[in-house]
Design a protein around this motif. Structure first.
Motif, PDB file in Angstrom:
ATOM      1  N   GLU A  91       0.832  -1.203   0.000  1.00 45.47           N
ATOM      2  CA  GLU A  91       0.000   0.000   0.000  1.00 45.47           C
ATOM      3  C   GLU A  91       0.865   1.252   0.000  1.00 45.47           C
ATOM      4  O   GLU A  91       0.624   2.190  -0.765  1.00 45.47           O
ATOM      5  CB  GLU A  91      -0.910   0.007   1.224  1.00 45.47           C
ATOM      6  N   TYR A  92       1.893   1.273   0.871  1.00 47.72           N
ATOM      7  CA  TYR A  92       2.764   2.441   0.969  1.00 47.72           C
ATOM      8  C   TYR A  92       3.518   2.669  -0.342  1.00 47.72           C
ATOM      9  O   TYR A  92       3.556   3.791  -0.861  1.00 47.72           O
ATOM     10  CB  TYR A  92       3.756   2.279   2.118  1.00 47.72           C
ATOM     11  N   ASN A  93       4.113   1.612  -0.877  1.00 51.79           N
ATOM     12  CA  ASN A  93       4.888   1.754  -2.113  1.00 51.79           C
ATOM     13  C   ASN A  93       4.006   2.204  -3.275  1.00 51.79           C
ATOM     14  O   ASN A  93       4.396   3.075  -4.058  1.00 51.79           O
ATOM     15  CB  ASN A  93       5.597   0.441  -2.445  1.00 51.79           C
ATOM     16  N   ASP A  94       2.826   1.628  -3.382  1.00 51.40           N
ATOM     17  CA  ASP A  94       1.904   2.019  -4.459  1.00 51.40           C
ATOM     18  C   ASP A  94       1.488   3.484  -4.322  1.00 51.40           C
ATOM     19  O   ASP A  94       1.469   4.236  -5.301  1.00 51.40           O
ATOM     20  CB  ASP A  94       0.654   1.140  -4.446  1.00 51.40           C
ATOM     21  N   ASN A  95       1.159   3.881  -3.096  1.00 51.40           N
ATOM     22  CA  ASN A  95       0.658   5.237  -2.888  1.00 51.40           C
ATOM     23  C   ASN A  95       1.745   6.292  -3.062  1.00 51.40           C
ATOM     24  O   ASN A  95       1.478   7.377  -3.584  1.00 51.40           O
ATOM     25  CB  ASN A  95       0.018   5.354  -1.500  1.00 51.40           C
ATOM     26  N   ARG A  96       2.968   5.994  -2.643  1.00 55.93           N
ATOM     27  CA  ARG A  96       4.045   6.985  -2.794  1.00 55.93           C
ATOM     28  C   ARG A  96       4.377   7.199  -4.271  1.00 55.93           C
ATOM     29  O   ARG A  96       4.676   8.326  -4.691  1.00 55.93           O
ATOM     30  CB  ARG A  96       5.298   6.557  -2.009  1.00 55.93           C
ATOM     31  N   ILE A  97       4.276   6.120  -5.071  1.00 55.20           N
ATOM     32  CA  ILE A  97       4.522   6.236  -6.506  1.00 55.20           C
ATOM     33  C   ILE A  97       3.385   7.009  -7.175  1.00 55.20           C
ATOM     34  O   ILE A  97       3.612   7.923  -7.964  1.00 55.20           O
ATOM     35  CB  ILE A  97       4.699   4.841  -7.138  1.00 55.20           C
TER      36      ILE A  97
ATOM     37  N   ASN B 250      -0.653   4.375   5.955  1.00 58.46           N
ATOM     38  CA  ASN B 250       0.024   4.507   4.663  1.00 58.46           C
ATOM     39  C   ASN B 250      -0.938   4.879   3.541  1.00 58.46           C
ATOM     40  O   ASN B 250      -0.612   4.734   2.368  1.00 58.46           O
ATOM     41  CB  ASN B 250       0.731   3.197   4.308  1.00 58.46           C
ATOM     42  N   GLU B 251      -2.125   5.365   3.899  1.00 53.22           N
ATOM     43  CA  GLU B 251      -3.102   5.755   2.898  1.00 53.22           C
ATOM     44  C   GLU B 251      -2.580   6.916   2.047  1.00 53.22           C
ATOM     45  O   GLU B 251      -1.790   7.740   2.520  1.00 53.22           O
ATOM     46  CB  GLU B 251      -4.409   6.177   3.571  1.00 53.22           C
ATOM     47  N   TYR B 252      -3.080   6.977   0.842  1.00 53.74           N
ATOM     48  CA  TYR B 252      -2.698   8.032  -0.096  1.00 53.74           C
ATOM     49  C   TYR B 252      -2.886   9.414   0.523  1.00 53.74           C
ATOM     50  O   TYR B 252      -2.020  10.281   0.425  1.00 53.74           O
ATOM     51  CB  TYR B 252      -3.546   7.887  -1.362  1.00 53.74           C
ATOM     52  N   LYS B 253      -4.018   9.627   1.187  1.00 47.69           N
ATOM     53  CA  LYS B 253      -4.346  10.947   1.732  1.00 47.69           C
ATOM     54  C   LYS B 253      -3.461  11.334   2.909  1.00 47.69           C
ATOM     55  O   LYS B 253      -3.447  12.511   3.320  1.00 47.69           O
ATOM     56  CB  LYS B 253      -5.813  11.001   2.145  1.00 47.69           C
TER      57      LYS B 253
END
Length: 254
Positions: free
Chosen positions: A155-161, A197-200
């Motif tokens: 989740e963290y890796n996807d959202n940071r990208i 680790n949410e996008y927001k």
């Protein structure tokens, strides 16, 4: 077949083999980084669309044959994917909750015509470069893909990208274009205080701005305030982020 095309095919196939041996989001992200990197490198070459159509055919065959048992029917389209490849509607392949970038999806771009005004040493020159490069968004995303951490969640890796694309490659505080080696992904509400680790809950900022968020010593605060020269809007953003990490507002003396 040219040597460059052969090398591209070889490198992509080798990464597919690595994914078969170690099927993790990190390895799939590396494949995406290689695809995006190839698109960035060859986008000004002539007839490159035809070349990547052939590369796509040969590499996709290997991709399917080797990884069909771990492919998912449901696709997870990240904001980075949407930003870079949303107009491509071909068959998609998703592994480890990561949808692979379309190999054929290269966008050609004419070479930049530099003038005497195009340079890094004047405000006008930097503005011209930024307008033409768009902050080099693709390079930033490629960098983030290559440096996805296996110690953090998917989740963290996807959202940071995805957030790099969401912020248009710009610092969330200064509004300036981010640079590789001078960019950090900050948790607004810290994980030790229950942040997710949410996008927001994430924001990309330049290194100096990140230090300013966490600084508590007055001399350090003044040092980074002088370095990034914030306007009122930027200061409000810093103070809102400082509050979330438990620091006091920065006051500007009149």
């Amino acid at each position: 077949m040219t040597s460059q095309k052969k090398r591209t095919i070889k490198n992509l196939k080798e990464q597919i083999k690595k994914i078969k041996n170690k099927t993790t989001p990190k390895e799939v992200n590396k494949l995406n980084a290689m695809i995006l990197g190839s698109h960035n490198y060859y986008k000004m070459a002539t007839q490159v669309n035809l070349d990547f159509s052939k590369i796509n055919f040969l590499v996709t065959r290997t991709l399917y044959n080797r990884l069909k048992n771990v492919m998912k029917k449901e696709h997870k389209i990240s904001k980075a994917y949407q930003k870079l490849y949303r107009e491509y509607n071909g068959k998609k392949y998703t592994i480890s909750e990561t949808t692979i970038f379309p190999i054929y999806g290269i966008k050609t771009k004419p070479p930049m015509n530099f003038t005497q005004e195009t340079n890094n040493y004047t405000i006008e020159g930097r503005k011209i470069i930024h307008e033409k490069l768009g902050g080099n968004l693709n390079k930033l995303i490629e960098y983030a893909l290559r440096n996805a951490s296996e110690y953090n969640s998917t989740e963290y890796n996807d959202n940071r990208i995805s957030l790099i694309a969401g912020q248009q490659g710009k610092c969330g505080i200064t509004g300036e274009y981010l640079k590789i080696g001078d960019m950090e992904c900050h948790h607004k509400n810290p994980r030790e205080l229950g942040g997710t680790n949410e996008y927001k809950n994430l924001i990309w900022v330049c290194t100096d701005a990140h230090k300013l968020i966490h600084a508590t010593v007055e001399d350090t605060i003044n040092k980074y305030m002088d370095k990034i020269n914030l306007d009122i809007k930027g200061l409000k953003k810093v103070n809102s982020l400082r509050k979330l990490v438990g620091n006091s507002d920065i006051q500007i003396s009149s």
